[in-house]
Design a protein around this motif. Structure first.
Motif, PDB file in Angstrom:
ATOM      1  N   LEU A 146       0.830  -1.213   0.000  1.00 17.99           N
ATOM      2  CA  LEU A 146       0.000   0.000   0.000  1.00 17.99           C
ATOM      3  C   LEU A 146       0.867   1.267   0.000  1.00 17.99           C
ATOM      4  O   LEU A 146       0.510   2.277  -0.605  1.00 17.99           O
ATOM      5  CB  LEU A 146      -0.948  -0.008   1.206  1.00 17.99           C
ATOM      6  N   ILE A 147       2.010   1.213   0.655  1.00 15.20           N
ATOM      7  CA  ILE A 147       2.924   2.353   0.665  1.00 15.20           C
ATOM      8  C   ILE A 147       3.557   2.527  -0.731  1.00 15.20           C
ATOM      9  O   ILE A 147       3.714   3.639  -1.218  1.00 15.20           O
ATOM     10  CB  ILE A 147       4.031   2.166   1.738  1.00 15.20           C
ATOM     11  N   ARG A 148       3.885   1.415  -1.390  1.00 17.00           N
ATOM     12  CA  ARG A 148       4.444   1.511  -2.751  1.00 17.00           C
ATOM     13  C   ARG A 148       3.500   2.261  -3.687  1.00 17.00           C
ATOM     14  O   ARG A 148       3.930   3.051  -4.497  1.00 17.00           O
ATOM     15  CB  ARG A 148       4.692   0.103  -3.343  1.00 17.00           C
ATOM     16  N   GLY A 149       2.213   1.971  -3.543  1.00 17.74           N
ATOM     17  CA  GLY A 149       1.225   2.664  -4.386  1.00 17.74           C
ATOM     18  C   GLY A 149       1.199   4.161  -4.132  1.00 17.74           C
ATOM     19  O   GLY A 149       0.936   4.944  -5.037  1.00 17.74           O
ATOM     20  N   LEU A 150       1.472   4.557  -2.896  1.00 19.62           N
ATOM     21  CA  LEU A 150       1.491   5.985  -2.557  1.00 19.62           C
ATOM     22  C   LEU A 150       2.721   6.671  -3.147  1.00 19.62           C
ATOM     23  O   LEU A 150       2.660   7.815  -3.587  1.00 19.62           O
ATOM     24  CB  LEU A 150       1.489   6.191  -1.035  1.00 19.62           C
ATOM     25  N   LYS A 151       3.831   5.945  -3.130  1.00 25.50           N
ATOM     26  CA  LYS A 151       5.070   6.530  -3.640  1.00 25.50           C
ATOM     27  C   LYS A 151       5.003   6.735  -5.145  1.00 25.50           C
ATOM     28  O   LYS A 151       5.706   7.572  -5.690  1.00 25.50           O
ATOM     29  CB  LYS A 151       6.254   5.642  -3.263  1.00 25.50           C
ATOM     30  N   GLY A 152       4.154   5.935  -5.782  1.00 27.80           N
ATOM     31  CA  GLY A 152       3.944   6.150  -7.196  1.00 27.80           C
ATOM     32  C   GLY A 152       4.913   5.403  -8.057  1.00 27.80           C
ATOM     33  O   GLY A 152       5.948   4.904  -7.586  1.00 27.80           O
TER      34      GLY A 152
END
Lengths: 209, 209
Positions: free
Chosen positions: A199-205
């Motif tokens: 989920l954090i990877r998705g935020l980092k883009g």
């Protein structure tokens, strides 16, 4: 006299502690029954059996299964809000702090049986109890969203729609209660780390896009 | 005589089509009631009222609210499986195909009222109906997971735990039924695109990490 009062007070504390411990045992027993049978089909008699109490004795602690569900959800949300508070004192990036919160969220749902009941059947609660839980949940959601926004502001995250993305994140975490198998190969902590990292990877883009 | 038979057959088709249309209207009416009142508190009388039928007439179409829930879930899963099938015929990257599936999933939940009931209260279904829905849902989950794995194999995605990540994705999508407000600022299609794009970004991985 002072000594006597102290003794009385200690004994009062002991009684209170014992009652509180008993209530916690009941919440855990009830959460196991909710998970096994579903909230709707679970009955007070079954909860009493699971908690090794007579039904009459169970009613001494809780007025009904709705009150038990309320306390399960309330405790789980306290645990999650507590993790949110503690994340504020962490050094590290916003991603580190959010990872801490998301991991604690999944652990709360999968480790603590009460947690698993935390996101089930809120609709089942009568009006006033429901309002209290919904308000607490909103407070928690807003805290998570602020972290998402903070990461957007300092350039760690690429987030155009923090409200929707925060709900996408929380949905992913809450849904673990639906599929996690305590007898399965993965421990709650593993599941928590894998999902939080994703989920954090998705935020980092995606910088390759 | 042939003409007569044809007429009879046409008239039979018409009756079947009308009954099928009526059943669909009832499913949509019931899904509105389930969403408004929760599955457990919803009653057949209320569903009949919403569908503008007498309770007796409603029982002519469905044996009870469990059967109605079953058909809501079954139709929603058919829609999702259909999107999965169609994605196989798309040109483009695995990410494109998966985006198509995830977007269709959210639209099914938020556009079609039946969809919103699709992921509620499966536990409420009696054994045999439940088994059928769970098997269909497993088939859908396995199809989504294959896309995730395919992207991992061809280098589009970075995924070490496809089983858990697929469930994280589906949880995020399913949870939209819990919070989406049809009166809110965002249309179902917007929510679908925003969430799908976020979930795909997480699969592509963070190349800056």
């Amino acid at each position: 006299m002072v000594q006597l009062l102290n003794n009385r007070s200690n004994s009062g504390d002991r009684v209170r502690r014992r009652a509180e411990g008993r209530r916690q045992e009941i919440l855990r027993a009830a959460a196991r029954v909710f998970r096994r049978r579903g909230f709707d089909t679970a009955g007070m008699r079954e909860i009493a059996e699971e908690a090794d109490l007579s039904p009459g004795n169970l009613y001494h602690y809780f007025n009904g299964k709705h009150e038990i569900l309320y306390f399960c959800q309330d405790r789980a949300l306290d645990t999650m809000l507590n993790a949110l508070d503690r994340s504020g004192t962490c050094a590290g990036t916003v991603a580190d702090r959010l990872t801490f919160v998301l991991t604690a969220h999944v652990r709360c749902i999968l480790d603590d049986m009460e947690g698993a009941a935390a996101h089930l059947a809120v609709d089942a609660l009568p009006g006033e109890l429901r309002g209290h839980i919904v308000a607490k949940r909103d407070r928690y959601e807003s805290g998570v969203r602020k972290l998402v926004e903070e990461g957007g502001q300092n350039g760690e995250f690429q987030v155009r729609e923090p409200v929707i993305i925060t709900r996408a994140i929380l949905g992913s975490l809450n849904w673990t209660a639906q599929w996690f198998d305590p007898e399965g190969r993965k421990a709650p902590g593993d599941v928590a780390e894998i999902i939080a990292a994703y989920l954090i990877r998705g935020l980092k883009g995606d910088t390759r896009a």
